[in-house]
Write an enzyme that holds these catalytic residues in place. Structure first.
Site, short mmCIF file in Angstrom:
data_model
loop_
_atom_site.label_atom_id
_atom_site.label_comp_id
_atom_site.label_asym_id
_atom_site.label_seq_id
_atom_site.Cartn_x
_atom_site.Cartn_y
_atom_site.Cartn_z
N GLY A 46 0.84 -1.19 0.00
CA GLY A 46 0.00 0.00 0.00
C GLY A 46 0.87 1.23 0.00
N GLN A 51 2.93 9.97 1.49
CA GLN A 51 4.26 9.33 1.44
C GLN A 51 5.07 9.76 0.23
OE1 GLN A 51 2.60 5.19 2.27
NE2 GLN A 51 4.62 5.05 3.21
N CYS A 89 6.48 -0.53 6.53
CA CYS A 89 6.03 0.70 5.88
C CYS A 89 7.14 1.17 4.96
CB CYS A 89 5.73 1.75 6.95
SG CYS A 89 5.24 3.34 6.29
N LEU A 90 6.80 1.60 3.76
CA LEU A 90 7.84 2.05 2.83
C LEU A 90 8.57 3.30 3.35
CD1 LEU A 90 6.09 1.50 -0.65
CD2 LEU A 90 7.89 0.10 0.40
N HIS A 131 -3.77 0.94 7.79
CA HIS A 131 -2.43 1.55 7.81
C HIS A 131 -2.37 2.77 6.89
CE1 HIS A 131 2.15 1.09 7.70
NE2 HIS A 131 1.91 1.91 6.70
N GLU A 132 -2.92 2.61 5.68
CA GLU A 132 -2.86 3.71 4.70
C GLU A 132 -3.77 4.87 5.10
OE1 GLU A 132 -0.37 3.58 2.87
OE2 GLU A 132 -0.01 1.43 3.06
N HIS A 135 -2.09 7.02 7.49
CA HIS A 135 -1.15 7.95 6.85
C HIS A 135 -1.85 9.26 6.47
CE1 HIS A 135 2.77 6.16 6.29
NE2 HIS A 135 2.27 5.03 5.85
ZN ZN Z 1 3.11 3.19 5.66
#
Ligand code: ZN
Length: 159
Positions: A46, A51, A89-90, A131-132, A135
């Protein structure tokens, strides 16, 4: 399509709250395609717009059937049952944290073409969506764990 740079932990943009998308314009659609491309390129499950430094309520999620876009996603129902899973997480390369979240969620959003969709998800998919969406409100996995773990993340970042 353009692969964008992923902002890493410590970048203030990750702590900002994203704004609703008022109209799904051609520009928004183009951004959605780039967001999917960036997620795929980085092998993420995701990716949220913040991000890549764009403060709009848009997320990309990888599913078994391919990537999907959620614009203005709203989680309106969460299961009482919670599960603990390790999450990455990226924006936090190589860091995995055990995080407790509701097992399943129901959400509504617009898809990449601006059509209203209903989402009912459980397991990994429910986790990625939560999670997204976090963000989009400037909430990171580090905010979900205790202070001690947070200090450890800072240390790993420095070295
Ligand atoms: Zn993340």
């Amino acid at each position: 399509m353009t692969v964008m740079e992923i902002r890493k932990y410590g970048d203030p943009v990750l702590k900002k709250k994203c704004e609703e998308v008022l109209e799904v314009t051609e520009e928004v659609k183009r951004f959605c395609r780039d967001l999917v491309e960036t997620m795929k390129e980085n092998k993420g499950l995701g990716l949220a717009a913040s991000q890549v430094g764009v403060l709009k309520r848009i997320i990309a999620v990888q599913t078994g059937q391919g990537p999907i876009i959620f614009i203005n996603p709203k989680i309106y129902e969460k299961s009482k049952e919670v599960v603990v899973m390790e999450e990455g997480c990226l924006s936090f390369p190589k860091i995995y944290l055990k995080i407790k979240r509701p097992k399943s969620v129901k959400a509504e959003a617009l898809d990449g073409s601006g059509k209203k969709i209903e989402i009912s998800a459980e397991g990994l998919m429910a986790r990625v969506i939560q999670h997204e969406v976090d963000h989009l409100d400037g909430i990171l996995i580090a905010d979900k764990v205790g202070l001690l773990k947070k200090l450890k993340i800072k240390k790993q970042k420095v070295h």
